[in-house]
Each structure stands twice: as structure tokens, then as C-alpha cells.
Design a protein around this motif. Structure first.
Motif, PDB file in Angstrom:
ATOM      1  N   ALA A 220     -10.552   4.682 -11.739  1.00 27.28           N
ATOM      2  CA  ALA A 220     -11.099   5.470 -10.485  1.00 27.28           C
ATOM      3  C   ALA A 220     -12.384   6.523 -11.061  1.00 27.28           C
ATOM      4  CB  ALA A 220      -9.900   6.280 -10.258  1.00 27.28           C
TER       5      ALA A 220
ATOM      6  N   ALA B 223      -8.045   1.569  -0.112  1.00 28.10           N
ATOM      7  CA  ALA B 223      -8.631   2.713  -0.885  1.00 28.10           C
ATOM      8  C   ALA B 223      -9.563   3.555   0.277  1.00 28.10           C
ATOM      9  CB  ALA B 223      -9.511   2.380  -1.898  1.00 28.10           C
ATOM     10  N   ALA B 244     -12.285   9.528  -5.082  1.00 25.03           N
ATOM     11  CA  ALA B 244     -12.059   8.715  -6.406  1.00 25.03           C
ATOM     12  C   ALA B 244     -11.309   9.423  -7.486  1.00 25.03           C
ATOM     13  CB  ALA B 244     -13.626   8.252  -6.822  1.00 25.03           C
ATOM     14  N   LEU B 249      -7.382   7.838  -5.609  1.00 25.09           N
ATOM     15  CA  LEU B 249      -7.773   6.201  -6.148  1.00 25.09           C
ATOM     16  C   LEU B 249      -6.969   6.067  -7.114  1.00 25.09           C
ATOM     17  CD1 LEU B 249      -9.374   3.547  -5.629  1.00 25.09           C
ATOM     18  CD2 LEU B 249     -11.136   4.633  -6.888  1.00 25.09           C
TER      19      LEU B 249
END
Lengths: 335, 335
Positions: A220, B223, B244, B249
């Protein structure tokens, strides 16, 4: 059948072979440069590439093989360059001036070209006057092994010339390949470079015995860092770009997680304690992430994007930084 | 040692046990509600939870066990609710009015509470007058199995009260747990719900024999879809939120990719042809993604975010949609 377009492929590796399968499955005759004459003979006799994804069988009547790049380029309208970035310069430097005039180029390269650390379009523009309208790229997430077994995969064609991208998307689409178009030529190329660096990192993390929890945080963080670099390197496009699309996040994920990934495997050796040289020797190849880390490091001297993860991987690969120390630094960057 | 704060834990499963390890490793004495008296006795005799992550050993002198939620809440200043979302209502409905007055609550629940399909803070506000300043959440990516083996993991504490989040972050940080704070209370909770739905989808895809290439495109699409839902459901925050980060994520990745993931395993059975009922029977549990898909589907009737992947998974789980047909639809959504 496909009127004016004739595809020529330069390169005899896995990715070239997977792309050749898509075109020939769609009825295209192709011209194909493979360097080694003996490999061409074996290919013609056996009906498959003797060394790469050899489970793919071809109707070799549809393929005109040649050991001459010049012949393949001259006989083709559209040239797919699928030579590993570390070696492509040897091939391109030997080409006569003017040979790219009027040709379309599709880059299937995942890397920056050393020693100048530039993209293929930048090199071709400087040395062969290839204009932006002549150039496109094709990118994954698409390990060739899964193309061989016809497992559904997605390809993105990025070009300044939207009509070309759409045409390529049509020619490469098969029941096992879905195709997407995109105008972010530079960003998509840099994404393909960066993901190999992070995949080396994922391999190192695995080799160092980090678990699934950490791996997800690492990847990520890599996705976030990659998006930041892409916004910096291709700023005119970034407001309309979805960095979660397959050619960005998807390609990062498959390269970091798939056991087909050579970059991850290379990193895994490093995490287990092998030196860079021993890992390369053990794998009998140089993973793309190795040169990629150097290329991005050099590029970022002027770009100055915030990419501490990629820089830590660079220092492991090129400056003998200890993998455990590097990952202690990375641990503290992640959120 | 830790002055005014006394933690109480409600719930005796894996996640509760992992959180108890972090606190007791940091020297906290805790109050711990576990429903079954016999399990408490075994825990006290053996020094570990007999049924969940039993490789974690505790100094049971630091733990005051109780089969009474009321006792644990009354003896504690800060209550960690770690009961699976499908069962939490039974516990909460039995609590006397006013018991949450002056208490701090940390939700460790990954789900929406049926039958109203609301978040825990929404329920607690409506039924126990718990104010936003009293409430925080803790979220992964953090499979309890890796906490047991002390492999480095990251936790996020989200709260409207930043000082509380920072304090919790300090109390739970250990050499194997890094902690992050965040103010996106609702978004982080919905992310924890959504990721379980997509993990069921990843499992189905695996069971249907899609390869690594497709999986990466599927998860990248998930995502993207998740970020879109979170922007819609928590719009005031979204400009400053980095989707993120690990709690978004990262948690999606570990839940989709890790073999520890029960939601992925559940999906895998479905992909292999098991019915929903047979898969649940085979696993002897209901994966969180099952109820989550219903909860998000209901919530989205008013929210109207664009979540075709989550809706396809819902139709598989609740409307007998054929898995292959559903994935043919999903194939065409992905880019």
C-alpha cells in the motif's frame, strides 16, 4: 484480413512470445526478429519457442522469422519492441538512420534505458526522430505464463494517438485478453518501471520473514509512493488519471504478489542473505528492478519526488546497504 | 502505571485475544468479558485462550475475567468491543441504560450491525447516548495469527478526539505493533466492512481458477470502488484522506491475498461450486463478508455510490446469482 497493418516483433523472450500468440490467434501474420538463428530453427521445427513459455504452440506458417532487425522493420508497418531494457540499446544503436520513418512503434519494454536512464520514446525521438504520434506502449498486469494457459488478463495500450491505441486494443483482444486504452504514455511507462523496484522490495520483505500483515502495508505504501512519483513526472495528465486502474495498481499488485514475478524472487534471495551478485548468479539473469532502481534514482535527482521506499531499495541494490537496516527505515515511513 | 485508564474487553475471539496481548505486553491490567464460564476456567488454568490463537500465553494475574458485561464495563474506563458484528446486538441490547455514561468506547468490530445495517457508533449513539467524543475505532491490516507470532503489523486508531486516538496508539504500540492515528471514523469503519466483501470476491475468483493477472486487476478495481464509496459516505473528510494508507488499501490487500483470511476461504468454496449454505457449514462459521454485503447493499440504496463489484458479490451471497455469471459481469467492469 487486417489490411494495411503488419506487425513486426523485435525480441525472442517470454513477453514477445505472449504478444505473438495474441496476434497470431487473431489471424495476423507477423514478422519476428529473434537474434539466434539456431533458436529460430528449433522454433520452426517444433512449433514453439524453445526457451520461453514453450507451452505456447504456433502455426509457424503465420510467422516470418528473421535474424535481421532491419528486415523485420522494413517488412512491417508497426514494430513491437520487446527486448529487455538492459539490452535494447545494442539493438537500437545498430539500426540505420531513417529506418523508423513512417513506422509505428509499440514499446513492450518495462524499464528505463541505461546509461542515460531515459524512456524508449525519449531515446527514439532523439536518435531516430520517432514522433509522439508514432509511439504507443503496451503494459500489463500480464505474466506471460498465464497468457500461455489462456487465463484472463488485461492489457493497456497507451498512446498520444487515441485511434492507434484503439486499433491495437482491437488487434490484441482475444477471449483471454481484455484491452484498455489510456493517454498517459509517460506515466504508464514509469509505473511499469517502478513496480519492478517495489516487487524486489516485496521479495526482500518476504525473505526477511515479514508476514502478510506487513506485506500489505508495504505494498500500500508503494502504491502511494508510485502515485506521487507519477503525478510529479507526468503532471499534465494526473487530474484525469485513475491510479487504481490495472496498468498502475494492478500491475504493481501482480508483480509484488505473484510467484511468477522474477523481481520478487530476486528480492527474496536478498532477504535470505544472498548478495546482489550471488542472487543474480543463482537466477542466471538480472531482474528488471535492479536497473530500474538505478534509473529512477538518477531520474529523481532532478524530479525530487518523495520516494523513500524506492531509494532504500536502490541503496540495497547499488550501495551495499544492509537489507535489515533498510527495512527498519522503511518500517517507519509506512502508515 | 497507566494512571486513570483501565481497559475492558468484550469478546473472547481471535481479535480480542490479539488486542489483549498488546495491552498486557505493555503492562496494562485488563478486565475481560468472555461469555462462557468454562472457557474462562480453561484460560485461567492453561494461561491461554483455549479456542482462539492459543499460541498466545498470558500472565493471567493481569487479567480480571468475568462472564458479566456489566461488571467489565463498570470496572473499566475504556471498553473495547470485539464481538463479531452479527452477534454484538444481543450483548448491547442487554446492557442497562446509562452504563456507557462517561465511558470511552473503542470498536474493534469489522462490520455493520444488522438488522438496521448501521455502524456501531450510530447504534451506541441512538441507544446508549454515546457521543462522538467518546468513540474510537481500531483497525488493521492485522490478522491475529501474525500478532500471535509477533510479526510486525500496523494498527490505526481513528477518533474524533485526536488526543484519545494518540493515547490509544501509545498504549497499543509494541515492538511488533506500529500504530497510526486518523480522524476518519466513519470511513475507516466502512473500509473494514467493504474489504471483507471484496475478499469473498477474491476467494471466488481463485476458486473459479482465475490467475494472478486477473486477481490483481480485480483487487485494483475493488480498491477503486472502495475509495469511491468512502468518498460518498464520508464526504467531509475525503480531500485530506489518503486511501492508499494501511487502514484502507493495506487492509484490503491482506484480506484479499492472505491465506489467513476467512472471507477469502469462504469465497473460494463458492468458486469451487459449493452453495452459500454448504460453505458456511464446511467452515463452521459465517464469514463477515456475508453480512457485510447485505449491509452495504442496504446502505447503498440511499447512498447510490457506484459499487457494481460489491453488488455482484451481494447477489451471489443473497440472491443465488451464479458465480460464473457474476464474474462475467465483473470482468467487463474492470479496467
Amino acid at each position: 484480413l487486417h489490411t494495411q497493418i503488419t506487425y513486426g516483433i523485435l525480441g525472442g523472450g517470454s513477453w514477445a512470445t505472449a504478444l505473438a500468440k495474441m496476434l497470431t490467434d487473431n489471424g495476423h501474420n507477423i514478422n519476428w526478429y529473434i537474434r539466434d538463428k539456431h533458436n529460430i530453427e528449433l522454433f520452426q521445427q517444433r512449433g514453439h519457442n524453445p526457451h520461453y513459455v514453450s507451452s505456447i504452440y504456433f502455426d509457424v506458417q503465420k510467422i516470418h522469422f528473421s535474424t535481421s532487425t532491419v528486415e523485420v522493420i522494413e517488412k512491417s508497418t508497426t514494430i513491437i519492441i520487446a527486448i529487455p531494457s538492459a539490452f535494447v540499446l545494442n539493438t537500437l544503436e545498430a539500426l540505420p538512420k531513417g529506418i523508423c520513418n513512417g513506422k509505428k512503434i509499440i514499446s513492450a519494454i518495462k524499464g528505463i534505458i541505461p546509461p542515460q536512464h531515459i524512456l524508449l520514446n525519449e531515446y527514439l525521438y532523439a536518435h531516430h526522430h520517432v514522433q509522439p504520434e508514432q509511439y504507443a506502449i503496451v503494459a500489463g498486469p500480464c505474466h506471460a505464463e498465464e497468457v500461455a494457459s489462456e487465463r484472463l488478463s488485461y492489457l493497456t495500450f497507451a498512446a498520444h494517438n487515441v485511434q492507434d491505441a484503439q486499433m491495437y486494443a482491437k488487434h490484441f483482444a482475444t477471449p483471454y485478453i481484455k484491452t484498455v486504452v489510456n493517454a498517459d504514455v509517460d506515466g504508464a511507462q514509469y509505473a511499469a518501471v517502478l513496480k519492478n523496484i517495489y516487487a524486489v522490495g516485496a521479495g526482500i520483505a518476504h525473505g526477511l520473514d515479514y508476514g502478510d500483515n506487513f506485506m500489505s502495508v508495504f505494498i500500500a505504501g508503494a502504491a502511494d509512493e508510485m502515485a506521487g512519483f507519477l503525478r510529479a513526472v507526468a503532471p499534465t495528465n494526473h487530474t484525469t488519471i485513475n491510479y487504481a486502474a490495472s496498468v498502475y495498481l494492478g500491475d504493481l499488485l501482480v508483480t509484488c504478489y505473484s510467484l511468477h514475478s522474477r523481481n520478487r524472487r530476486f528480492g527474496n534471495y536478498l532477504g535470505k542473505g544472498y548478495s546482489v551478485q550471488s542472487a543474480q548468479l543463482e537466477m542466471n539473469m538480472v531482474a528488471e528492478g535492479y536497473h530500474a532502481s538505478k534509473g529512477i534514482f538518477e531520474k529523481n535527482k532532478t524530479l525530487q519526488a518523495n520516494i523513500p521506499i524506492a531509494e532504500a531499495i536502490y541503496k540495497i541494490l547499488w550501495q551495499q546497504m544492509n537489507v535489515k537496516q533498510a527495512f527498519k527505515l522503511i518500517e517507519n515511513i509506512l502508515t
